[in-house]
Motif scaffolding. Structure first.
Motif, PDB file in Angstrom:
ATOM      1  N   UNK A   8       0.868  -1.176   0.000  1.00 10.43           N
ATOM      2  CA  UNK A   8       0.000   0.000   0.000  1.00 10.43           C
ATOM      3  C   UNK A   8       0.901   1.220   0.000  1.00 10.43           C
ATOM      4  N   UNK A   9       0.755   2.056  -1.022  1.00 14.40           N
ATOM      5  CA  UNK A   9       1.601   3.247  -1.190  1.00 14.40           C
ATOM      6  C   UNK A   9       0.727   4.473  -0.944  1.00 14.40           C
ATOM      7  N   UNK A  51       9.432   6.906  18.007  1.00 18.67           N
ATOM      8  CA  UNK A  51       9.523   5.667  17.221  1.00 18.67           C
ATOM      9  C   UNK A  51       8.151   5.134  16.816  1.00 18.67           C
ATOM     10  N   UNK A  52       7.462   5.818  15.917  1.00 22.16           N
ATOM     11  CA  UNK A  52       6.122   5.405  15.512  1.00 22.16           C
ATOM     12  C   UNK A  52       6.118   4.096  14.734  1.00 22.16           C
ATOM     13  N   UNK A  53       4.976   3.408  14.791  1.00 20.61           N
ATOM     14  CA  UNK A  53       4.774   2.166  14.054  1.00 20.61           C
ATOM     15  C   UNK A  53       3.667   2.360  13.017  1.00 20.61           C
ATOM     16  N   UNK A  54       3.686   1.537  11.963  1.00 19.99           N
ATOM     17  CA  UNK A  54       2.728   1.675  10.866  1.00 19.99           C
ATOM     18  C   UNK A  54       2.105   0.318  10.571  1.00 19.99           C
ATOM     19  N   UNK A  55       0.787   0.297  10.411  1.00 23.64           N
ATOM     20  CA  UNK A  55       0.074  -0.956  10.204  1.00 23.64           C
ATOM     21  C   UNK A  55      -0.417  -1.150   8.772  1.00 23.64           C
ATOM     22  N   UNK A  56      -0.517  -0.065   8.011  1.00 24.22           N
ATOM     23  CA  UNK A  56      -1.097  -0.143   6.663  1.00 24.22           C
ATOM     24  C   UNK A  56      -0.094   0.230   5.580  1.00 24.22           C
ATOM     25  N   UNK A  57       0.569   1.343   5.728  1.00 20.12           N
ATOM     26  CA  UNK A  57       1.347   1.943   4.636  1.00 20.12           C
ATOM     27  C   UNK A  57       2.731   1.312   4.533  1.00 20.12           C
ATOM     28  N   UNK A  58       3.096   0.909   3.297  1.00 22.99           N
ATOM     29  CA  UNK A  58       4.383   0.272   3.021  1.00 22.99           C
ATOM     30  C   UNK A  58       5.371   1.184   2.302  1.00 22.99           C
ATOM     31  N   UNK A  59       4.877   2.219   1.652  1.00 20.50           N
ATOM     32  CA  UNK A  59       5.743   3.190   0.969  1.00 20.50           C
ATOM     33  C   UNK A  59       5.045   4.539   1.004  1.00 20.50           C
ATOM     34  N   UNK A  60       5.838   5.602   1.082  1.00 22.20           N
ATOM     35  CA  UNK A  60       5.286   6.949   1.240  1.00 22.20           C
ATOM     36  C   UNK A  60       5.862   7.888   0.186  1.00 22.20           C
ATOM     37  N   UNK A  61       4.975   8.554  -0.524  1.00 23.67           N
ATOM     38  CA  UNK A  61       5.353   9.601  -1.456  1.00 23.67           C
ATOM     39  C   UNK A  61       5.018  10.937  -0.789  1.00 23.67           C
ATOM     40  N   UNK A  62       5.983  11.837  -0.713  1.00 29.78           N
ATOM     41  CA  UNK A  62       5.751  13.071   0.031  1.00 29.78           C
ATOM     42  C   UNK A  62       6.647  14.169  -0.505  1.00 29.78           C
ATOM     43  N   UNK A 120       9.755   7.275  -0.242  1.00 33.03           N
ATOM     44  CA  UNK A 120      10.414   6.473   0.794  1.00 33.03           C
ATOM     45  C   UNK A 120       9.941   5.037   0.650  1.00 33.03           C
ATOM     46  N   UNK A 121      10.875   4.156   0.268  1.00 25.32           N
ATOM     47  CA  UNK A 121      10.552   2.747   0.018  1.00 25.32           C
ATOM     48  C   UNK A 121      11.097   1.841   1.136  1.00 25.32           C
TER      49      UNK A 121
END
Length: 357
Positions: A257-258, A293-304, A356-357
């Motif tokens: 999920x990007x 130190x946040x954690x992420x449950x859905x997003x695998x890559x971020x375009x910003x 960010x991959x």
């Protein structure tokens, strides 16, 4: 962590004052977070980084012409009004400049774009602890419906303008914008063209949308020293069934999920935190603040895009660069930003992008 941990020095000439000639002609810095590798590409090269089965999620909120101009009905003193949040019809919280000249009871006559007087009066009815003014509008059935004729696009303060440029109405808006409500653009989405979106779909990538109406709080500085003490502004969002199905299926089948933009990421992660790590159809508000130190449950890559020093958006990007780690993500991002500065990337809303991959 402390706010000062996210400081960096940016040469002012790197703050983009106008958009790239073409939306997808912006530069793209690609950060591979596991290997620390950096690539320098163009936004149109984004196609090379998708895989079949990926889901790309975009924020389709439409920016409203939320900047109004007016004058004091008694003194003639000029005001600039930025609409922030609608409480009820003709009742809004606003940022008013100069605020000190607008105590409760002040009446402001709105100006037409040509400088003439309109028939609409705004009356200050309250002031909150942030200095925002509550305005009651009269002389109109609904000020929201007058914004296209009276308002200007609410460009952020670091984009210097003496009046609105014709290009701003088109370029400070995504090509897929739908429901109106944002007072700042979801800027990662500004780089997409209809043609690029079709090429992405042709790669067997599912494109879907959330709606998060971006508030002006996205530009507000963090005023506390300790990040744990910061309270984020609240923003309205909505996630529909099509997006829920696409994202949950991707997570179930091992596809990525990007998220295009921090607003998209915050929406997806907000819902996941309330729903055991999955999406469900949801309409509500969020003030989620993600920092290392946040954690992420859905997003695998971020375009910003590239963000302001010491901003909550920079903190979010730092958390995403190394989930669950306190220091490494910040160091990765600030190192990438330092390279972007050396390579003369353009920063902030009209600037270049980062993947960010």
């Amino acid at each position: 962590m402390r706010t000062a941990d996210f400081h960096f020095d940016l040469p002012p000439e790197l703050i983009a004052q106008r958009p790239a000639e073409r939306r997808d002609a912006a530069r793209l810095l690609v950060l591979h977070r596991k290997t620390n590798q950096i690539e320098h590409r163009r936004f149109s090269n984004l196609l090379e980084f998708f895989r079949p089965g990926d889901v790309l999620v975009l924020n389709n909120s439409r920016v409203i012409p939320a900047r109004l101009r007016g004058k004091n009905t008694k003194t003639g003193g000029k005001f600039e009004i930025l609409l922030l949040e609608e409480n009820a019809r003709n009742d809004w919280w606003t940022m008013l400049r100069p605020g000190k000249r607008a105590p409760i009871g002040t009446q402001i006559q709105l100006q037409e774009k040509n400088g003439g007087d309109s028939k609409i009066i705004a009356t200050v009815t309250d002031v909150n602890e942030d200095g925002h003014r509550q305005l009651q509008f009269s002389g109109t059935s609904n000020i929201f419906n007058d914004l296209d004729t009276l308002g200007e696009m609410p460009l952020p303060p670091y984009i210097e303008r003496h009046g609105e440029l014709p290009e701003d109405k088109e370029r400070y808006q995504t090509v897929f914008a739908q429901p109106a409500g944002s007072v700042a653009a979801p800027t990662a989405g500004l780089h997409f063209t209809p043609e690029l979106l079709e090429k992405i779909r042709a790669l067997d990538v599912k494109i879907c949308f959330i709606t998060l109406h971006v508030g002006a709080g996205t530009f507000l500085p963090v005023k506390v020293e300790n990040l744990a003490e910061h309270t984020m502004h609240t923003e309205r969002f909505e996630v529909g069934q099509e997006t829920v199905d696409a994202v949950n299926e991707a997570k179930k089948s091992g596809h990525r999920v990007i998220a295009a933009g921090t607003t998209t990421l915050r929406t997806l992660e907000s819902v996941a935190r309330q729903n055991a790590g999955k999406l469900n159809v949801h309409k509500g508000k969020t003030n989620i603040f993600i920092f290392p130190p946040g954690e992420f449950q859905i997003v695998d890559a971020l375009l910003t895009n590239f963000h302001l020093p010491e901003s909550t958006l920079l903190m979010l990007a730092s958390a995403f660069a190394a989930p669950g780690e306190k220091i490494r993500g910040r160091d990765l991002i600030l190192s990438a930003y330092a390279e972007a500065i050396r390579e003369r990337y353009r920063f902030f809303s009209y600037g270049d992008a980062m993947l960010i991959l």
